[in-house]
Design a protein around this motif. Structure first.
Motif, PDB file in Angstrom:
ATOM      1  N   LYS A  95       2.058  11.899  11.467  1.00  0.00           N
ATOM      2  CA  LYS A  95       1.337  12.595  13.148  1.00  0.00           C
ATOM      3  C   LYS A  95       2.165  12.225  14.293  1.00  0.00           C
ATOM      4  N   ALA A  96       2.675  11.610  14.882  1.00  0.00           N
ATOM      5  CA  ALA A  96       3.377  11.726  15.355  1.00  0.00           C
ATOM      6  C   ALA A  96       4.452  13.547  15.896  1.00  0.00           C
ATOM      7  N   GLN A  97       4.807  13.980  15.039  1.00  0.00           N
ATOM      8  CA  GLN A  97       5.545  14.613  14.777  1.00  0.00           C
ATOM      9  C   GLN A  97       4.685  15.864  15.458  1.00  0.00           C
ATOM     10  N   LEU A  98       2.765  15.291  15.028  1.00  0.00           N
ATOM     11  CA  LEU A  98       1.574  16.583  15.126  1.00  0.00           C
ATOM     12  C   LEU A  98       1.954  16.836  16.143  1.00  0.00           C
ATOM     13  N   VAL A  99       1.867  15.267  16.855  1.00  0.00           N
ATOM     14  CA  VAL A  99       1.474  14.913  18.825  1.00  0.00           C
ATOM     15  C   VAL A  99       2.511  15.771  19.404  1.00  0.00           C
ATOM     16  N   GLU A 100       3.756  15.784  18.783  1.00  0.00           N
ATOM     17  CA  GLU A 100       4.747  16.394  19.773  1.00  0.00           C
ATOM     18  C   GLU A 100       5.041  18.278  19.257  1.00  0.00           C
ATOM     19  N   ALA A 101       4.143  18.875  18.304  1.00  0.00           N
ATOM     20  CA  ALA A 101       4.272  19.814  17.766  1.00  0.00           C
ATOM     21  C   ALA A 101       3.043  20.354  19.180  1.00  0.00           C
ATOM     22  N   ILE A 102       2.780  19.516  19.581  1.00  0.00           N
ATOM     23  CA  ILE A 102       1.167  19.932  20.739  1.00  0.00           C
ATOM     24  C   ILE A 102       0.701  19.742  21.847  1.00  0.00           C
TER      25      ILE A 102
ATOM     26  N   GLY B 294       0.241  19.958  27.934  1.00  0.00           N
ATOM     27  CA  GLY B 294       1.115  20.066  28.868  1.00  0.00           C
ATOM     28  C   GLY B 294       1.616  18.681  28.650  1.00  0.00           C
ATOM     29  N   GLY B 295       1.380  17.838  27.936  1.00  0.00           N
ATOM     30  CA  GLY B 295       2.001  16.379  27.762  1.00  0.00           C
ATOM     31  C   GLY B 295       1.487  15.922  26.279  1.00  0.00           C
ATOM     32  N   ARG B 296       2.763  14.680  26.176  1.00  0.00           N
ATOM     33  CA  ARG B 296       2.705  14.186  24.644  1.00  0.00           C
ATOM     34  C   ARG B 296       1.627  13.231  24.631  1.00  0.00           C
ATOM     35  N   GLN B 297       1.026  12.514  26.357  1.00  0.00           N
ATOM     36  CA  GLN B 297      -0.150  12.069  26.016  1.00  0.00           C
ATOM     37  C   GLN B 297      -1.522  12.073  25.927  1.00  0.00           C
ATOM     38  N   GLN B 298      -1.263  13.776  26.256  1.00  0.00           N
ATOM     39  CA  GLN B 298      -2.928  14.965  26.770  1.00  0.00           C
ATOM     40  C   GLN B 298      -2.993  15.358  25.390  1.00  0.00           C
ATOM     41  N   ALA B 299      -1.305  15.412  24.488  1.00  0.00           N
ATOM     42  CA  ALA B 299      -1.303  15.598  22.996  1.00  0.00           C
ATOM     43  C   ALA B 299      -2.076  15.037  21.726  1.00  0.00           C
ATOM     44  N   ALA B 300      -1.226  13.535  22.123  1.00  0.00           N
ATOM     45  CA  ALA B 300      -2.213  12.132  21.479  1.00  0.00           C
ATOM     46  C   ALA B 300      -3.306  11.756  21.584  1.00  0.00           C
ATOM     47  N   ASP B 301      -3.793  11.845  22.610  1.00  0.00           N
ATOM     48  CA  ASP B 301      -5.301  11.852  23.352  1.00  0.00           C
ATOM     49  C   ASP B 301      -6.792  12.762  22.071  1.00  0.00           C
ATOM     50  N   ALA B 302      -5.726  14.281  22.458  1.00  0.00           N
ATOM     51  CA  ALA B 302      -6.843  15.014  21.765  1.00  0.00           C
ATOM     52  C   ALA B 302      -6.509  15.358  19.872  1.00  0.00           C
ATOM     53  N   VAL B 303      -5.761  15.104  19.555  1.00  0.00           N
ATOM     54  CA  VAL B 303      -5.191  14.793  18.328  1.00  0.00           C
ATOM     55  C   VAL B 303      -5.827  13.373  18.230  1.00  0.00           C
ATOM     56  N   ASP B 304      -6.418  11.972  18.337  1.00  0.00           N
ATOM     57  CA  ASP B 304      -6.463  11.347  17.682  1.00  0.00           C
ATOM     58  C   ASP B 304      -8.457  11.245  17.939  1.00  0.00           C
ATOM     59  N   ALA B 305      -8.775  12.041  19.091  1.00  0.00           N
ATOM     60  CA  ALA B 305     -10.594  12.245  19.824  1.00  0.00           C
ATOM     61  C   ALA B 305     -10.449  13.657  17.967  1.00  0.00           C
ATOM     62  N   VAL B 306      -9.311  14.624  17.456  1.00  0.00           N
ATOM     63  CA  VAL B 306     -10.555  15.395  16.439  1.00  0.00           C
ATOM     64  C   VAL B 306     -10.425  14.245  15.313  1.00  0.00           C
ATOM     65  N   LEU B 307      -9.092  13.478  15.025  1.00  0.00           N
ATOM     66  CA  LEU B 307      -9.769  13.159  14.263  1.00  0.00           C
ATOM     67  C   LEU B 307     -10.743  11.496  13.632  1.00  0.00           C
ATOM     68  N   ASP B 308     -10.910  11.377  15.356  1.00  0.00           N
ATOM     69  CA  ASP B 308     -11.767  10.414  14.912  1.00  0.00           C
ATOM     70  C   ASP B 308     -13.175  10.982  14.764  1.00  0.00           C
ATOM     71  N   ALA B 309     -13.377  11.845  15.523  1.00  0.00           N
ATOM     72  CA  ALA B 309     -14.824  12.834  15.375  1.00  0.00           C
ATOM     73  C   ALA B 309     -15.042  13.300  13.274  1.00  0.00           C
ATOM     74  N   ILE B 310     -13.927  13.855  13.193  1.00  0.00           N
ATOM     75  CA  ILE B 310     -13.998  14.502  12.000  1.00  0.00           C
ATOM     76  C   ILE B 310     -13.813  12.670  10.651  1.00  0.00           C
ATOM     77  N   VAL B 311     -13.917  11.892  11.036  1.00  0.00           N
ATOM     78  CA  VAL B 311     -13.969  10.648  10.517  1.00  0.00           C
ATOM     79  C   VAL B 311     -15.060   9.917  10.264  1.00  0.00           C
ATOM     80  N   ARG B 312     -15.634  10.411  11.335  1.00  0.00           N
ATOM     81  CA  ARG B 312     -17.026   9.489  11.652  1.00  0.00           C
ATOM     82  C   ARG B 312     -18.168  10.138  11.305  1.00  0.00           C
ATOM     83  N   ALA B 313     -17.865  11.663  11.998  1.00  0.00           N
ATOM     84  CA  ALA B 313     -19.338  12.362  10.709  1.00  0.00           C
ATOM     85  C   ALA B 313     -18.973  12.045   9.555  1.00  0.00           C
TER      86      ALA B 313
END
Length: 238
Positions: A3-10, A15-34
């Motif tokens: 996951k960390a490497q995925l965040v670094e890749a995007i 435009g930043g690591r924090q924004q990438a981490a938030d995006a990855v978390d949001a996408v994964l959370d949405a997939i899991v909940r659905a």
């Protein structure tokens, strides 16, 4: 890649690591909940996530070989999309120059796409069923109207025929009555001379009958008178 490497890749693209981490978390959370809710998450060109129910079954422990009962459970399943398969198999090449390998998915395909399509299909079925019921009701009403109209037409036709037939029947009865009257008149004319003849013969025979009765009664009276006188004389002699 974790996951960390995925965040670094995007991170550079977002435009930043924090924004990438938030995006990855949001996408994964949405997939899991659905997926947990039972919805099928489908991403065009990438794949789909879905929940699969497994019934209770018997399995074997690979270490001991013992038969073990496995309870009923649900597991997530991922199926790769055709575009993902083509890129992995090499039939298609990865795009160069930083272009995204997975194209943008249409609206509603990331989360809840399957449930939305199911709901739409159910709504379409309901509307079609309502339309079919309305059509059948209209068809029944039209059939009932047609049957009543035909019944009314038949009844009117029968009454018209009856009205037409009644004058003819009256004429037929009058003709029959006239024919019978003529027949009785002719028979009366034929029998009238015979009645006259019988009357004349009765008149002619009446005097003869009176004379014959007078002749028969006169000797009888004389004989009775003689008998009475004879009785008287015999009585005197005694």
């Amino acid at each position: 890649m974790n996951k960390a490497q995925l965040v670094e890749a995007i991170a550079d693209k977002l435009g930043g690591r924090q924004q990438a981490a938030d995006a990855v978390d949001a996408v994964l959370d949405a997939i899991v909940r659905a997926t947990v809710a039972g919805d099928r998450v489908s991403v065009t060109g990438f794949g789909s996530f879905e929940k699969v129910d497994r019934p209770a079954r018997y399995a074997r422990n690979p270490q001991t070989g013992e038969r073990v009962r496995v309870k009923k459970t649900s597991v997530p399943r991922f199926r790769a999309g055709q575009g993902f398969k083509d890129l992995v198999s090499g039939t298609k090449k990865l795009p160069k120059g930083g272009e995204v390998s997975v194209k943008k998915a249409p609206k509603g395909s990331l989360t809840g796409g399957a449930s939305a399509t199911v709901k739409k299909a159910a709504a379409k079925k309901a509307t079609t069923a309502k339309k079919a019921a309305a059509k059948t009701a209209v068809a029944k009403k039209t059939v009932a109207k047609k049957t009543t109209a035909t019944a009314v037409k038949k009844a009117t036709a029968k009454t018209a025929v009856a009205k037409k037939a009644t004058p003819a029947a009256k004429k037929a009865t009058v003709k029959k009555a006239a024919a019978t009257a003529k027949k009785t008149a002719t028979t009366a004319k034929k029998t009238a001379p015979a009645a006259k003849k019988t009357a004349t013969t009765a008149k002619k025979t009446a005097p003869a009958a009176k004379k014959a009765t007078a002749k028969t009664t006169a000797p009888a009276k004389k004989a009775t008178a003689r008998k009475t006188t004879a009785k008287k004389t015999t009585a005197r002699k005694k």
